[in-house]
Design a protein around this motif. Sequence first.
Motif, mmCIF file in Angstrom:
data_model
loop_
_atom_site.group_PDB
_atom_site.id
_atom_site.type_symbol
_atom_site.label_atom_id
_atom_site.label_comp_id
_atom_site.label_asym_id
_atom_site.label_seq_id
_atom_site.Cartn_x
_atom_site.Cartn_y
_atom_site.Cartn_z
ATOM 1 N N TYR A 80 -7.000 4.595 -9.623
ATOM 2 C CA TYR A 80 -7.453 3.542 -8.567
ATOM 3 C C TYR A 80 -8.377 4.086 -7.641
ATOM 4 O O TYR A 80 -8.380 5.000 -7.197
ATOM 5 C CB TYR A 80 -6.174 3.053 -7.671
ATOM 6 N N GLY A 82 -10.529 3.325 -4.378
ATOM 7 C CA GLY A 82 -10.691 2.448 -3.289
ATOM 8 C C GLY A 82 -11.838 2.678 -2.522
ATOM 9 O O GLY A 82 -12.071 2.126 -1.507
ATOM 10 N N LYS A 85 -14.177 -0.312 -0.878
ATOM 11 C CA LYS A 85 -13.074 -1.459 -0.673
ATOM 12 C C LYS A 85 -12.523 -1.527 0.684
ATOM 13 O O LYS A 85 -12.270 -0.605 1.447
ATOM 14 C CB LYS A 85 -11.838 -1.379 -1.624
ATOM 15 N N HIS A 89 -3.418 -3.675 1.740
ATOM 16 C CA HIS A 89 -2.404 -3.500 0.600
ATOM 17 C C HIS A 89 -3.314 -4.253 -0.683
ATOM 18 O O HIS A 89 -4.095 -5.021 -0.322
ATOM 19 C CB HIS A 89 -1.131 -4.350 0.916
ATOM 20 N N PHE A 90 -2.743 -3.441 -1.654
ATOM 21 C CA PHE A 90 -3.529 -3.999 -2.868
ATOM 22 C C PHE A 90 -2.425 -3.991 -3.960
ATOM 23 O O PHE A 90 -1.469 -3.088 -3.940
ATOM 24 C CB PHE A 90 -4.833 -3.053 -3.545
ATOM 25 N N LYS A 91 -2.653 -4.657 -5.071
ATOM 26 C CA LYS A 91 -1.877 -4.532 -6.106
ATOM 27 C C LYS A 91 -2.692 -5.179 -7.604
ATOM 28 O O LYS A 91 -3.191 -6.044 -7.529
ATOM 29 C CB LYS A 91 -0.593 -5.775 -6.160
ATOM 30 N N LYS A 92 -2.768 -4.264 -8.291
ATOM 31 C CA LYS A 92 -3.466 -4.344 -9.526
ATOM 32 C C LYS A 92 -2.521 -4.363 -10.835
ATOM 33 O O LYS A 92 -1.598 -3.458 -10.752
ATOM 34 C CB LYS A 92 -4.407 -3.173 -9.655
ATOM 35 N N GLU A 110 0.266 -0.303 -7.146
ATOM 36 C CA GLU A 110 0.071 -0.981 -5.847
ATOM 37 C C GLU A 110 0.004 0.287 -4.681
ATOM 38 O O GLU A 110 0.306 1.191 -4.841
ATOM 39 C CB GLU A 110 0.979 -1.986 -5.338
#
Length: 118
Positions: A80, A82, A85, A89-92, A110
């Motif tokens: 990942y 970032g 960005k 919070h992120f979830k991929k 995440e």
Amino acid sequence: MLVCTLSASAQAEIKFDKLSHDFGTFSEAQPIQKATFTFVNKGNKPLIINQAVASCGCTIPSYTKKPIMPGEKGEIAVTYNGKGKFPGHFKKTVTVRTNGVVEMTRLYIEGNMTEAKN
């Protein structure tokens, strides 16, 4: 009839050690995070990963390209990035397609990227 049943049961089968990875909280000063998903071929035919596709360009999967023999292990490494960005919070997802009994598996990463302190 018995021959058909035997040949139909000869298949590859992917089994992951985990389907999700949480990076926890990290700073945008260290935007690149990596996770490894290990799997084993539980079937009795060679397992082939046809593709591993991420839900966005910030997530890059790389995987074992050669056939994985029955009982052997392989891995999918997910990076990942970032950088650039927004913090938060992120979830991929990474969608993995194989020649196995389960043709499609979704892996999840995440985390929570916090703003870098100056």
